[in-house]
Scaffold this motif. Structure first.
Motif, mmCIF file in Angstrom:
data_model
loop_
_atom_site.group_PDB
_atom_site.id
_atom_site.type_symbol
_atom_site.label_atom_id
_atom_site.label_comp_id
_atom_site.label_asym_id
_atom_site.label_seq_id
_atom_site.Cartn_x
_atom_site.Cartn_y
_atom_site.Cartn_z
ATOM 1 N N THR A 1 12.403 7.905 -23.869
ATOM 2 C CA THR A 1 11.823 9.090 -24.501
ATOM 3 C C THR A 1 12.903 10.088 -24.887
ATOM 4 O O THR A 1 12.898 10.634 -26.004
ATOM 5 C CB THR A 1 10.797 9.743 -23.560
ATOM 6 O OG1 THR A 1 9.741 8.811 -23.297
ATOM 7 C CG2 THR A 1 10.208 10.995 -24.194
ATOM 8 N N GLU B 1 9.487 11.617 -35.022
ATOM 9 C CA GLU B 1 8.234 12.330 -35.268
ATOM 10 C C GLU B 1 7.146 11.337 -35.648
ATOM 11 O O GLU B 1 7.383 10.388 -36.393
ATOM 12 C CB GLU B 1 8.412 13.356 -36.386
ATOM 13 C CG GLU B 1 9.390 14.477 -36.016
ATOM 14 C CD GLU B 1 9.545 15.491 -37.128
ATOM 15 O OE1 GLU B 1 9.098 15.193 -38.263
ATOM 16 O OE2 GLU B 1 10.116 16.568 -36.867
ATOM 17 N N ARG B 2 5.935 11.567 -35.125
ATOM 18 C CA ARG B 2 4.797 10.683 -35.339
ATOM 19 C C ARG B 2 3.841 11.264 -36.388
ATOM 20 O O ARG B 2 3.555 12.448 -36.383
ATOM 21 C CB ARG B 2 4.046 10.484 -34.023
ATOM 22 C CG ARG B 2 2.753 9.689 -34.151
ATOM 23 C CD ARG B 2 1.637 10.265 -33.292
ATOM 24 N NE ARG B 2 2.003 10.461 -31.913
ATOM 25 C CZ ARG B 2 1.493 11.460 -31.195
ATOM 26 N NH1 ARG B 2 0.659 12.318 -31.716
ATOM 27 N NH2 ARG B 2 1.846 11.599 -29.935
ATOM 28 N N ASP C 1 4.482 6.570 -26.540
ATOM 29 C CA ASP C 1 3.895 7.613 -27.381
ATOM 30 C C ASP C 1 2.388 7.450 -27.506
ATOM 31 O O ASP C 1 1.655 8.433 -27.583
ATOM 32 C CB ASP C 1 4.545 7.594 -28.764
ATOM 33 C CG ASP C 1 4.047 8.737 -29.632
ATOM 34 O OD1 ASP C 1 4.375 9.901 -29.323
ATOM 35 O OD2 ASP C 1 3.296 8.482 -30.601
ATOM 36 N N HIS C 2 1.903 6.205 -27.516
ATOM 37 C CA HIS C 2 0.455 5.993 -27.567
ATOM 38 C C HIS C 2 -0.216 6.438 -26.261
ATOM 39 O O HIS C 2 -1.356 6.913 -26.282
ATOM 40 C CB HIS C 2 0.134 4.530 -27.874
ATOM 41 C CG HIS C 2 0.092 4.232 -29.336
ATOM 42 N ND1 HIS C 2 1.211 4.251 -30.141
ATOM 43 C CD2 HIS C 2 -0.952 3.936 -30.172
ATOM 44 C CE1 HIS C 2 0.869 3.958 -31.382
ATOM 45 N NE2 HIS C 2 -0.440 3.783 -31.425
ATOM 46 N N ALA D 1 0.886 8.978 -24.551
ATOM 47 C CA ALA D 1 0.852 10.431 -24.736
ATOM 48 C C ALA D 1 -0.264 10.834 -25.700
ATOM 49 O O ALA D 1 -0.969 11.830 -25.472
ATOM 50 C CB ALA D 1 2.206 10.915 -25.253
ATOM 51 N N LEU D 2 -0.442 10.057 -26.769
ATOM 52 C CA LEU D 2 -1.487 10.352 -27.739
ATOM 53 C C LEU D 2 -2.876 10.201 -27.115
ATOM 54 O O LEU D 2 -3.768 11.027 -27.356
ATOM 55 C CB LEU D 2 -1.338 9.426 -28.948
ATOM 56 C CG LEU D 2 -2.347 9.590 -30.090
ATOM 57 C CD1 LEU D 2 -2.345 11.018 -30.616
ATOM 58 C CD2 LEU D 2 -2.033 8.607 -31.209
ATOM 59 N N ARG E 1 -3.637 10.642 -24.039
ATOM 60 C CA ARG E 1 -3.821 11.819 -23.184
ATOM 61 C C ARG E 1 -4.238 13.030 -24.019
ATOM 62 O O ARG E 1 -5.113 13.805 -23.633
ATOM 63 C CB ARG E 1 -2.529 12.130 -22.429
ATOM 64 C CG ARG E 1 -2.310 11.283 -21.191
ATOM 65 C CD ARG E 1 -1.294 11.929 -20.257
ATOM 66 N NE ARG E 1 -1.199 11.181 -19.004
ATOM 67 C CZ ARG E 1 -0.110 10.567 -18.580
ATOM 68 N NH1 ARG E 1 0.988 10.602 -19.301
ATOM 69 N NH2 ARG E 1 -0.117 9.921 -17.419
ATOM 70 N N GLU E 2 -3.602 13.180 -25.185
ATOM 71 C CA GLU E 2 -3.897 14.328 -26.038
ATOM 72 C C GLU E 2 -5.363 14.353 -26.460
ATOM 73 O O GLU E 2 -5.971 15.424 -26.543
ATOM 74 C CB GLU E 2 -3.010 14.299 -27.292
ATOM 75 C CG GLU E 2 -1.542 14.591 -27.050
ATOM 76 C CD GLU E 2 -0.719 14.392 -28.314
ATOM 77 O OE1 GLU E 2 -1.319 14.364 -29.412
ATOM 78 O OE2 GLU E 2 0.511 14.264 -28.202
ATOM 79 N N VAL E 3 -5.928 13.193 -26.743
ATOM 80 C CA VAL E 3 -7.291 13.132 -27.271
ATOM 81 C C VAL E 3 -8.326 12.760 -26.209
ATOM 82 O O VAL E 3 -9.508 12.605 -26.518
ATOM 83 C CB VAL E 3 -7.378 12.160 -28.466
ATOM 84 C CG1 VAL E 3 -6.493 12.647 -29.599
ATOM 85 C CG2 VAL E 3 -6.985 10.736 -28.063
ATOM 86 N N GLY E 4 -7.893 12.609 -24.958
ATOM 87 C CA GLY E 4 -8.817 12.376 -23.855
ATOM 88 C C GLY E 4 -9.374 10.970 -23.763
ATOM 89 O O GLY E 4 -10.501 10.773 -23.291
#
Length: 272
Positions: free
Chosen positions: A89, A96-97, A193-194, A196-197, A199-202
Protein backbone atom coordinates in the motif's frame (compact mmCIF):
# COMPACT_ATOMS: atom_id res chain seq x y z
CA UNK A 1 -52.35 -8.65 -12.15
CA UNK A 2 -50.87 -11.71 -13.79
CA UNK A 3 -48.37 -13.93 -12.04
CA UNK A 4 -45.74 -15.66 -14.15
CA UNK A 5 -44.47 -19.14 -13.40
CA UNK A 6 -40.84 -19.51 -12.23
CA UNK A 7 -38.37 -20.58 -14.86
CA UNK A 8 -35.75 -22.81 -13.25
CA UNK A 9 -32.21 -22.37 -14.57
CA UNK A 10 -30.90 -25.25 -16.67
CA UNK A 11 -27.47 -26.58 -15.73
CA UNK A 12 -24.94 -28.10 -18.13
CA UNK A 13 -21.48 -29.63 -17.88
CA UNK A 14 -18.51 -28.89 -20.13
CA UNK A 15 -16.36 -31.59 -21.69
CA UNK A 16 -13.21 -32.39 -19.67
CA UNK A 17 -10.01 -30.62 -20.66
CA UNK A 18 -6.53 -30.13 -19.23
CA UNK A 19 -6.49 -28.39 -15.86
CA UNK A 20 -4.65 -25.02 -15.92
CA UNK A 21 -3.74 -25.27 -12.24
CA UNK A 22 -2.69 -28.85 -11.39
CA UNK A 23 -0.56 -30.98 -13.71
CA UNK A 24 -2.04 -34.25 -14.86
CA UNK A 25 -5.61 -33.39 -13.90
CA UNK A 26 -8.72 -32.77 -15.99
CA UNK A 27 -11.02 -29.79 -15.61
CA UNK A 28 -14.80 -29.80 -16.00
CA UNK A 29 -17.32 -27.02 -15.23
CA UNK A 30 -20.97 -26.94 -14.24
CA UNK A 31 -22.65 -23.88 -15.75
CA UNK A 32 -25.91 -22.09 -16.39
CA UNK A 33 -26.97 -19.09 -18.48
CA UNK A 34 -27.32 -15.71 -16.80
CA UNK A 35 -30.02 -13.73 -18.55
CA UNK A 36 -33.37 -12.01 -18.20
CA UNK A 37 -34.83 -9.79 -15.50
CA UNK A 38 -33.75 -12.13 -12.71
CA UNK A 39 -30.08 -12.31 -13.71
CA UNK A 40 -28.92 -10.23 -10.77
CA UNK A 41 -30.94 -12.32 -8.28
CA UNK A 42 -29.44 -15.52 -9.67
CA UNK A 43 -25.92 -14.08 -9.70
CA UNK A 44 -26.23 -13.04 -6.05
CA UNK A 45 -27.59 -16.42 -4.98
CA UNK A 46 -25.12 -18.63 -6.84
CA UNK A 47 -22.09 -16.47 -6.03
CA UNK A 48 -22.79 -17.33 -2.39
CA UNK A 49 -22.56 -21.01 -3.42
CA UNK A 50 -19.19 -20.93 -5.09
CA UNK A 51 -20.17 -19.91 -8.63
CA UNK A 52 -18.36 -17.31 -10.71
CA UNK A 53 -19.54 -15.13 -13.59
CA UNK A 54 -18.00 -15.03 -17.07
CA UNK A 55 -20.00 -12.75 -19.37
CA UNK A 56 -23.51 -14.26 -19.50
CA UNK A 57 -22.61 -17.53 -17.79
CA UNK A 58 -22.33 -18.64 -14.16
CA UNK A 59 -19.99 -21.58 -13.60
CA UNK A 60 -18.45 -23.71 -10.87
CA UNK A 61 -15.77 -26.42 -11.14
CA UNK A 62 -17.29 -29.89 -11.27
CA UNK A 63 -14.37 -32.16 -12.04
CA UNK A 64 -14.79 -35.94 -12.09
CA UNK A 65 -11.85 -36.82 -9.83
CA UNK A 66 -10.82 -33.63 -8.03
CA UNK A 67 -12.38 -30.92 -5.85
CA UNK A 68 -9.30 -28.78 -5.34
CA UNK A 69 -10.77 -25.52 -6.69
CA UNK A 70 -12.40 -23.78 -3.73
CA UNK A 71 -14.26 -20.49 -4.06
CA UNK A 72 -12.58 -17.92 -1.80
CA UNK A 73 -13.67 -14.63 -0.30
CA UNK A 74 -12.29 -12.17 2.24
CA UNK A 75 -14.48 -11.38 5.24
CA UNK A 76 -13.86 -7.64 5.37
CA UNK A 77 -14.50 -7.26 9.11
CA UNK A 78 -11.78 -9.81 9.88
CA UNK A 79 -9.16 -8.62 7.42
CA UNK A 80 -5.94 -7.14 8.79
CA UNK A 81 -3.11 -6.42 6.35
CA UNK A 82 0.18 -8.16 6.91
CA UNK A 83 3.44 -6.22 7.13
CA UNK A 84 4.15 -7.07 3.50
CA UNK A 85 0.68 -5.92 2.40
CA UNK A 86 1.10 -2.63 4.27
CA UNK A 87 4.35 -2.13 2.37
CA UNK A 88 2.48 -2.73 -0.91
CA UNK A 89 0.00 0.00 0.00
CA UNK A 90 2.78 2.47 0.87
CA UNK A 91 4.70 1.60 -2.30
CA UNK A 92 1.67 2.48 -4.41
CA UNK A 93 0.65 5.69 -2.67
CA UNK A 94 0.52 7.59 -5.99
CA UNK A 95 -2.15 5.28 -7.47
CA UNK A 96 -5.65 6.68 -7.92
CA UNK A 97 -8.80 4.58 -8.42
CA UNK A 98 -11.72 5.36 -10.75
CA UNK A 99 -14.80 3.13 -11.09
CA UNK A 100 -16.40 3.32 -14.55
CA UNK A 101 -19.26 1.72 -16.42
CA UNK A 102 -18.54 -1.65 -18.04
CA UNK A 103 -17.25 -0.26 -21.31
CA UNK A 104 -14.03 -1.39 -22.98
CA UNK A 105 -11.42 1.05 -24.30
CA UNK A 106 -8.40 0.71 -26.57
CA UNK A 107 -6.18 1.81 -23.68
CA UNK A 108 -7.48 -1.05 -21.53
CA UNK A 109 -6.97 -3.56 -24.32
CA UNK A 110 -3.39 -2.40 -24.91
CA UNK A 111 -2.60 -2.99 -21.22
CA UNK A 112 -4.46 -6.32 -21.32
CA UNK A 113 -2.36 -7.51 -24.29
CA UNK A 114 0.90 -6.52 -22.60
CA UNK A 115 -0.20 -8.36 -19.46
CA UNK A 116 -1.13 -11.55 -21.31
CA UNK A 117 2.01 -11.56 -23.47
CA UNK A 118 4.21 -11.20 -20.39
CA UNK A 119 2.36 -13.41 -17.90
CA UNK A 120 0.03 -15.82 -19.72
CA UNK A 121 1.35 -16.18 -23.25
CA UNK A 122 0.36 -19.86 -23.36
CA UNK A 123 -2.93 -19.49 -21.47
CA UNK A 124 -6.48 -19.92 -22.69
CA UNK A 125 -6.93 -16.18 -23.23
CA UNK A 126 -3.69 -15.62 -25.14
CA UNK A 127 -5.40 -15.25 -28.53
CA UNK A 128 -8.19 -12.94 -27.36
CA UNK A 129 -8.68 -10.10 -29.86
CA UNK A 130 -10.11 -6.65 -29.21
CA UNK A 131 -13.68 -7.75 -29.97
CA UNK A 132 -13.49 -10.69 -27.56
CA UNK A 133 -11.99 -8.38 -24.95
CA UNK A 134 -14.88 -5.95 -25.41
CA UNK A 135 -17.34 -8.83 -24.97
CA UNK A 136 -15.62 -9.88 -21.75
CA UNK A 137 -16.00 -6.37 -20.37
CA UNK A 138 -19.36 -5.31 -21.75
CA UNK A 139 -21.50 -8.47 -21.92
CA UNK A 140 -22.85 -8.38 -18.40
CA UNK A 141 -26.50 -8.62 -17.33
CA UNK A 142 -25.66 -7.57 -13.74
CA UNK A 143 -24.29 -4.53 -11.95
CA UNK A 144 -20.66 -4.36 -13.05
CA UNK A 145 -17.93 -1.74 -12.96
CA UNK A 146 -14.51 -1.42 -14.58
CA UNK A 147 -12.19 -0.19 -11.84
CA UNK A 148 -9.20 1.61 -13.34
CA UNK A 149 -5.98 2.40 -11.50
CA UNK A 150 -3.73 5.22 -12.70
CA UNK A 151 -0.42 6.57 -11.48
CA UNK A 152 -1.09 10.20 -10.58
CA UNK A 153 2.48 11.15 -11.49
CA UNK A 154 1.90 10.61 -15.23
CA UNK A 155 -1.78 9.48 -15.51
CA UNK A 156 -0.66 6.11 -16.91
CA UNK A 157 -3.19 3.28 -16.74
CA UNK A 158 -1.42 0.58 -14.72
CA UNK A 159 -4.17 -1.81 -13.58
CA UNK A 160 -7.78 -2.70 -14.36
CA UNK A 161 -10.30 -4.87 -12.53
CA UNK A 162 -13.68 -6.01 -13.86
CA UNK A 163 -15.82 -6.04 -10.71
CA UNK A 164 -19.37 -7.23 -10.06
CA UNK A 165 -21.32 -5.56 -7.28
CA UNK A 166 -23.21 -8.26 -5.38
CA UNK A 167 -25.74 -7.73 -2.61
CA UNK A 168 -23.15 -8.88 -0.07
CA UNK A 169 -19.83 -7.93 -1.61
CA UNK A 170 -17.54 -7.13 -4.50
CA UNK A 171 -16.61 -9.93 -6.89
CA UNK A 172 -13.32 -9.59 -8.77
CA UNK A 173 -14.24 -11.13 -12.14
CA UNK A 174 -10.90 -10.47 -13.84
CA UNK A 175 -7.94 -8.15 -13.28
CA UNK A 176 -4.77 -7.31 -15.17
CA UNK A 177 -1.92 -4.88 -14.67
CA UNK A 178 1.30 -3.42 -16.04
CA UNK A 179 3.82 -6.31 -16.26
CA UNK A 180 6.72 -3.85 -16.10
CA UNK A 181 5.82 -2.97 -12.51
CA UNK A 182 6.20 -6.40 -10.95
CA UNK A 183 7.99 -5.01 -7.88
CA UNK A 184 4.90 -2.94 -7.05
CA UNK A 185 2.76 -6.09 -6.51
CA UNK A 186 -0.17 -4.54 -8.36
CA UNK A 187 -2.27 -7.71 -8.20
CA UNK A 188 -2.08 -7.65 -4.41
CA UNK A 189 -2.72 -3.91 -4.40
CA UNK A 190 -5.95 -4.30 -6.41
CA UNK A 191 -7.28 -6.80 -3.86
CA UNK A 192 -6.28 -4.58 -0.94
CA UNK A 193 -8.01 -1.63 -2.56
CA UNK A 194 -11.18 -3.65 -3.14
CA UNK A 195 -11.21 -4.53 0.56
CA UNK A 196 -10.95 -0.80 1.30
CA UNK A 197 -13.70 -0.07 -1.23
CA UNK A 198 -15.99 -2.72 0.29
CA UNK A 199 -15.46 -1.10 3.69
CA UNK A 200 -16.33 2.30 2.24
CA UNK A 201 -19.68 1.10 0.90
CA UNK A 202 -20.53 -1.28 3.75
CA UNK A 203 -20.26 -4.61 1.91
CA UNK A 204 -19.07 -7.56 4.05
CA UNK A 205 -17.15 -9.65 1.50
CA UNK A 206 -14.66 -9.47 -1.37
CA UNK A 207 -14.91 -12.52 -3.65
CA UNK A 208 -11.55 -13.56 -5.15
CA UNK A 209 -12.49 -16.46 -7.42
CA UNK A 210 -10.90 -19.85 -6.77
CA UNK A 211 -8.11 -20.84 -4.44
CA UNK A 212 -6.41 -24.09 -5.43
CA UNK A 213 -4.32 -25.91 -2.81
CA UNK A 214 -1.16 -27.17 -4.43
CA UNK A 215 -1.20 -24.56 -7.21
CA UNK A 216 1.59 -22.00 -7.11
CA UNK A 217 -0.52 -19.70 -9.33
CA UNK A 218 -3.22 -19.43 -6.66
CA UNK A 219 -1.10 -19.59 -3.51
CA UNK A 220 -1.13 -15.80 -3.01
CA UNK A 221 -4.83 -15.82 -2.05
CA UNK A 222 -4.06 -17.76 1.14
CA UNK A 223 -1.91 -14.79 2.28
CA UNK A 224 -4.96 -12.61 2.95
CA UNK A 225 -6.32 -12.73 6.49
CA UNK A 226 -10.04 -13.20 6.97
CA UNK A 227 -10.13 -15.62 4.02
CA UNK A 228 -13.05 -18.03 3.79
CA UNK A 229 -13.48 -20.95 1.39
CA UNK A 230 -16.65 -22.69 0.21
CA UNK A 231 -16.48 -26.36 1.25
CA UNK A 232 -19.23 -28.99 1.49
CA UNK A 233 -22.04 -26.52 0.95
CA UNK A 234 -20.89 -23.76 3.28
CA UNK A 235 -18.29 -21.06 3.93
CA UNK A 236 -15.62 -21.66 6.53
CA UNK A 237 -12.39 -19.89 7.62
CA UNK A 238 -9.42 -21.10 5.59
CA UNK A 239 -7.36 -22.21 8.58
CA UNK A 240 -4.24 -24.20 7.67
CA UNK A 241 -3.90 -24.51 3.85
CA UNK A 242 -2.27 -27.91 4.33
CA UNK A 243 -5.59 -29.28 5.61
CA UNK A 244 -7.05 -29.22 2.10
CA UNK A 245 -4.83 -31.81 0.44
CA UNK A 246 -7.68 -34.36 0.46
CA UNK A 247 -9.68 -32.15 -1.90
CA UNK A 248 -7.76 -33.74 -4.76
CA UNK A 249 -8.88 -37.28 -3.89
CA UNK A 250 -11.41 -38.79 -6.35
CA UNK A 251 -13.53 -40.23 -3.52
CA UNK A 252 -14.28 -36.68 -2.34
CA UNK A 253 -16.44 -35.94 -5.41
CA UNK A 254 -20.25 -36.06 -5.39
CA UNK A 255 -22.06 -37.24 -8.56
CA UNK A 256 -23.07 -34.39 -10.84
CA UNK A 257 -26.81 -34.98 -10.29
CA UNK A 258 -26.28 -34.69 -6.55
CA UNK A 259 -24.28 -31.49 -6.98
CA UNK A 260 -27.10 -29.90 -8.97
CA UNK A 261 -29.75 -31.09 -6.51
CA UNK A 262 -27.87 -29.40 -3.66
CA UNK A 263 -27.87 -25.96 -5.32
CA UNK A 264 -30.16 -23.57 -3.46
CA UNK A 265 -32.01 -21.60 -6.15
CA UNK A 266 -33.67 -18.25 -5.45
CA UNK A 267 -37.35 -17.56 -6.08
CA UNK A 268 -37.30 -16.26 -9.65
CA UNK A 269 -41.03 -15.62 -9.94
CA UNK A 270 -41.91 -12.23 -11.39
CA UNK A 271 -45.01 -10.13 -11.58
CA UNK A 272 -46.39 -7.86 -14.30
Amino acid sequence: MRHTLPIAPQFYVTAPQSCPYLDGRRERKLFTALQGDQAETLNNALSKQGFRRSQNVLYRPSCTDCAACLSARIKVSEFEPSRGQRRVTRRNVTIERTARSAWATEEQYALFRRYLDARHADGGMADMDVFEFAAMIEETPVKTRVVEYRDSTDDALIAVCLTDILDDGLSLVYSFFDPDRMKDSLGTYVILDHVALAREVGLPFVYLGYWVPGSAKMGYKALFSGLEVYVDGGWQPLGDPEDYSNQTHPLSIDPIAQQVAQINLPDLRGED
